[in-house]
Write an enzyme that holds these catalytic residues in place. Structure first.
Site, short mmCIF file in Angstrom:
data_model
loop_
_atom_site.label_atom_id
_atom_site.label_comp_id
_atom_site.label_asym_id
_atom_site.label_seq_id
_atom_site.Cartn_x
_atom_site.Cartn_y
_atom_site.Cartn_z
N HIS A 127 -72.46 108.64 -2.01
CA HIS A 127 -71.58 107.52 -1.66
C HIS A 127 -70.95 106.87 -2.89
O HIS A 127 -70.01 106.07 -2.75
CB HIS A 127 -72.34 106.44 -0.89
N ASP A 163 -75.44 115.53 5.04
CA ASP A 163 -76.02 114.22 5.32
C ASP A 163 -75.39 113.65 6.59
O ASP A 163 -74.25 113.97 6.94
CB ASP A 163 -75.75 113.29 4.14
#
Length: 306
Positions: A127, A163
């Site tokens: 992220h 993910d």
């Protein structure tokens, strides 16, 4: 036959975002306990990750961003980056070991000293955008590893991210870098809601509706990623290995089971054998139900070591 490396470091457990936070030091403890209790028949080699210096981040993260994080590190207690992400006094140190694991694994696989590698490290990284730390992530380790491979002389690499959350940071960093293919499967709509609609020849997005099971996941990933990878012909494959798409995970809404992580890992390994001489470096991202996380990592490793 070169072994699979399992890289980690005890200092990655010193990063702590507070009691009850899902991205906890216990994640690494759960993984290592089960991995060490599994018989790998000599095919898995445990390695202490080195720590990198801040200069190693420059290829991806601008100096002002790194400096701002350094200044935020508290002498004690916590410092908030966002609602989900905090620093304690040891957080940046842990992140530099996480990056160190990724870079060392990359060097070892390129040199032929290992067939492939898994980095059991934290904080995670996918992220983290070039100048924004967010979503439990400080530095984008998988992006730094891909950049390392390109700097070694490779002309094309791929990053595959399974993910449950979209790898927004990785896409932001490489969306205008055609030599890097980024494939990301993720629950949609869902956190973080950034860079999940990018249209580029080197970006392959696989959004999945909440409740999707392993069959839906595998069919979508295998159809879309096979086509993208065969077109791109990467010389090395990196994996953002998040295990929070497991049906038992408290942070996701997909319904994968242990065997789905074995299947997707075999699928990736087979494709790596086609174009990348089997070269794979995998990095831990999400996964927050400790038992499911540890079991899923073992399934992932079973594909890598064979």
């Amino acid at each position: 036959m070169p072994k699979t490396l399992f890289l980690g470091h005890k200092n990655c457990r010193r990063h702590d975002m507070g009691q009850g936070h899902p991205e906890s030091p216990q994640r690494l403890q759960a993984i290592e306990q089960l991995v060490r209790a599994t018989d790998w028949q000599g095919k898995l080699s445990f390695v202490d990750a080195p720590k990198v210096d801040l200069a190693c981040l420059g290829g991806i993260h601008p100096k002002h961003h790194v400096q701002a994080l350094m200044e935020l590190v508290p002498e004690q207690g916590f410092a908030d980056i966002d609602a989900d992400t905090r620093l304690n006094p040891y957080s940046l140190d842990a992140a530099l070991y996480a990056v160190g694991a990724a870079l060392h694994a990359t060097d070892q696989v390129i040199a032929g000293q290992a067939g492939n590698a898994f980095c059991s490290v934290r904080p995670p990284g996918h992220h983290a955008e070039s100048a924004i730390a967010m979503g439990f992530c400080l530095f984008n380790s998988v992006a730094l590893a891909a950049e390392r491979a390109l700097a070694s002389g490779m002309s094309r690499v791929a990053i595959l991210d399974f993910d449950v959350h979209h790898g927004n940071g990785t896409v932001e960093i490489f969306q205008d870098r055609p030599e890097v293919l980024v494939c990301s499967s993720f629950q949609y709509p869902f956190y973080p809601g950034r860079f999940d609609d990018v249209v580029r020849p080197n970006i392959c997005l696989t959004p999945l509706t909440a409740g999707s099971d392993g069959a839906v996941f595998r069919q979508a990933v295998e159809r879309q990623w096979t086509r993208a990878l065969r077109r791109h012909q990467p010389e090395m494959i990196f994996i953002s290995a998040g295990f929070d798409a497991h049906r038992d995970d408290p942070l996701g809404g997909l319904n994968l089971q242990d065997e789905d992580f074995l299947a997707v890992s075999w699928f990736i390994k087979d494709l790596a054998g086609e174009t990348a001489q089997g070269r794979i470096v995998s990095l831990l991202e999400g996964g927050y139900q400790l038992d499911a996380l540890a079991r899923s990592v073992v399934q992932h490793l079973k594909a890598l070591v064979e």
